[in-house]
Design a protein around this motif. Sequence first.
Motif, short mmCIF file in Angstrom:
data_model
loop_
_atom_site.label_atom_id
_atom_site.label_comp_id
_atom_site.label_asym_id
_atom_site.label_seq_id
_atom_site.Cartn_x
_atom_site.Cartn_y
_atom_site.Cartn_z
N GLY A 201 34.89 -89.24 -11.25
CA GLY A 201 33.50 -89.44 -11.61
C GLY A 201 33.10 -90.90 -11.62
N GLU A 202 34.08 -91.80 -11.62
CA GLU A 202 33.80 -93.23 -11.58
C GLU A 202 33.50 -93.67 -10.15
OE1 GLU A 202 36.41 -95.80 -13.86
OE2 GLU A 202 37.33 -94.03 -14.78
N SER A 203 32.73 -94.76 -10.03
CA SER A 203 32.33 -95.27 -8.72
C SER A 203 32.63 -96.76 -8.61
CB SER A 203 30.84 -95.04 -8.48
OG SER A 203 30.49 -93.68 -8.54
N ILE A 204 32.75 -97.22 -7.38
CA ILE A 204 32.78 -98.64 -7.09
C ILE A 204 31.67 -98.92 -6.08
CG2 ILE A 204 35.22 -98.96 -7.62
CD1 ILE A 204 35.81 -98.89 -4.63
N THR B 176 43.59 -102.64 -13.84
CA THR B 176 43.55 -101.24 -14.26
C THR B 176 42.14 -100.78 -14.62
OG1 THR B 176 44.29 -102.02 -16.43
CG2 THR B 176 45.94 -101.05 -14.98
N ASP B 177 41.14 -101.61 -14.36
CA ASP B 177 39.75 -101.15 -14.45
C ASP B 177 39.35 -100.38 -13.19
OD1 ASP B 177 39.34 -102.29 -16.95
OD2 ASP B 177 38.70 -104.21 -16.11
N PHE B 178 40.21 -100.40 -12.18
CA PHE B 178 39.96 -99.62 -10.97
C PHE B 178 40.00 -98.14 -11.32
CE2 PHE B 178 40.91 -97.94 -6.68
CZ PHE B 178 39.94 -98.64 -5.96
N PRO B 179 39.11 -97.34 -10.73
CA PRO B 179 39.09 -95.91 -11.09
C PRO B 179 40.39 -95.19 -10.72
CG PRO B 179 37.06 -96.55 -9.95
CD PRO B 179 38.01 -97.70 -9.82
N PRO B 180 40.74 -94.16 -11.47
CA PRO B 180 41.88 -93.32 -11.07
C PRO B 180 41.65 -92.75 -9.67
CG PRO B 180 41.15 -92.78 -13.29
CD PRO B 180 40.12 -93.70 -12.72
N GLY C 223 42.78 -86.31 -3.00
CA GLY C 223 41.47 -85.89 -2.51
C GLY C 223 40.57 -87.06 -2.20
N ASP C 224 40.67 -88.14 -2.98
CA ASP C 224 39.90 -89.34 -2.68
C ASP C 224 40.34 -89.96 -1.36
OD1 ASP C 224 38.35 -89.30 -5.06
OD2 ASP C 224 39.99 -90.23 -6.18
#
Length: 401
Positions: free
Chosen positions: A17-20, A114-118, A122-123
């Motif tokens: 659900g997180e985005s960059i 580690t602020d990068f999204p999991p 599938g990603d």
Amino acid sequence: MTTKETADLGEFQFESGESIPNLEVAYETYGDFTGDNAVLVCHALTGSAHVARRPDAGGETAGQARAWWGDVVGPGKAIDTSEYYVICANAPGSCYGTTGPASENPETGEPYGTDFPPVTVGDWTRAQRELLDSLGVGRIHAVVGGSVGGMNVLDWLRRFPDDVERAGAVATAARLDPQCLALDTVARRAITSDPNWNGGHYYGGPEPQDGLARARQIGHIMYLSKASMGRKFGRRAAGREAVREEPPDPAAAFFPYREVESYLDYQADKFTNRFDANSYLYMTRAMDDFDLSAGYESDADALAAFEGELLLLSFTGDWHFTVEQAEALAEACRDTGVDVAHHVIESDHGHDAFLVEPETVGPPLSGLLEDGLEGRAITDTAPDADDTSEFAPVHTSLFSK
């Protein structure tokens, strides 16, 4: 023709659900695109887009000194780049050119850490699909990959079943077993317990190289079989030239420094010079999380929409992704009517066989790309009624030209 590029896919939302704001994907292509000859190759845990040898590589590409499947992919090789348009993209979360924890966060000007999204397998698949769209590639002739790259292949079949004509999943499974999950857990703990890890925000300071080294050593033990370790090292002491820099404990000077120790130390030292510790955390978690049946009633249900052909390759000495796991996956395909063949290769190399045995891996993949499952006499391994074994291995001689 070969190219080495980076594509900016713009804003990307991960399955978490997180985005960059910008996902950049490093990729390499080989050969010419004719509209129906695209082959996507999915790399393994610590691989890069540098799958085949390039005339302009200059000795090192994407942090790797050599192409990771250079004896399988290339002109005149099993995946023939004079016939197919081969694409290999570095997965999100890695550290070989695609956006990951070591990349700069445009909102802070600092590395994500580690602020990068999991990240999930599938990603990776969704990013590859967007990359192919940007290259003008729709339906692909084949998708091929080994290890967690094979999981990536399976995810293509459940996520984009209409986009793939043929698939080759090598040394892989529908999910990791608990033993491998446990070993990956210990490997990650080695990194996160390193005092230099600093919660994943170590960029610009001392890096957690000791923890990453231990993690890689655990990985190498997983990739080798007992037979291959016995053959390569035995209990032999290393030569005089192989002297460890610092004994790990006071008693170590009394005991021999064995060849197996020297090998693990050498591999760890090489690895810490080319890979990022946070990326190792992210990539192993993506592999551990993968479960083909997630969101479906079963593995068979997950693959039911795929109407192409699937070739599974497994190795008898591989305890990371076993022959039995591959056969269970093949059986799930048969249950739902997927056209599948399971090719078992006799090998004592362990999991590394898919990288170090191009002579056994290449022919079946070449047959799959050229003629599919029927034309190359790729025989299924469904046991006969009178067969008391769990599966009947298919020998490599069936694929010789």
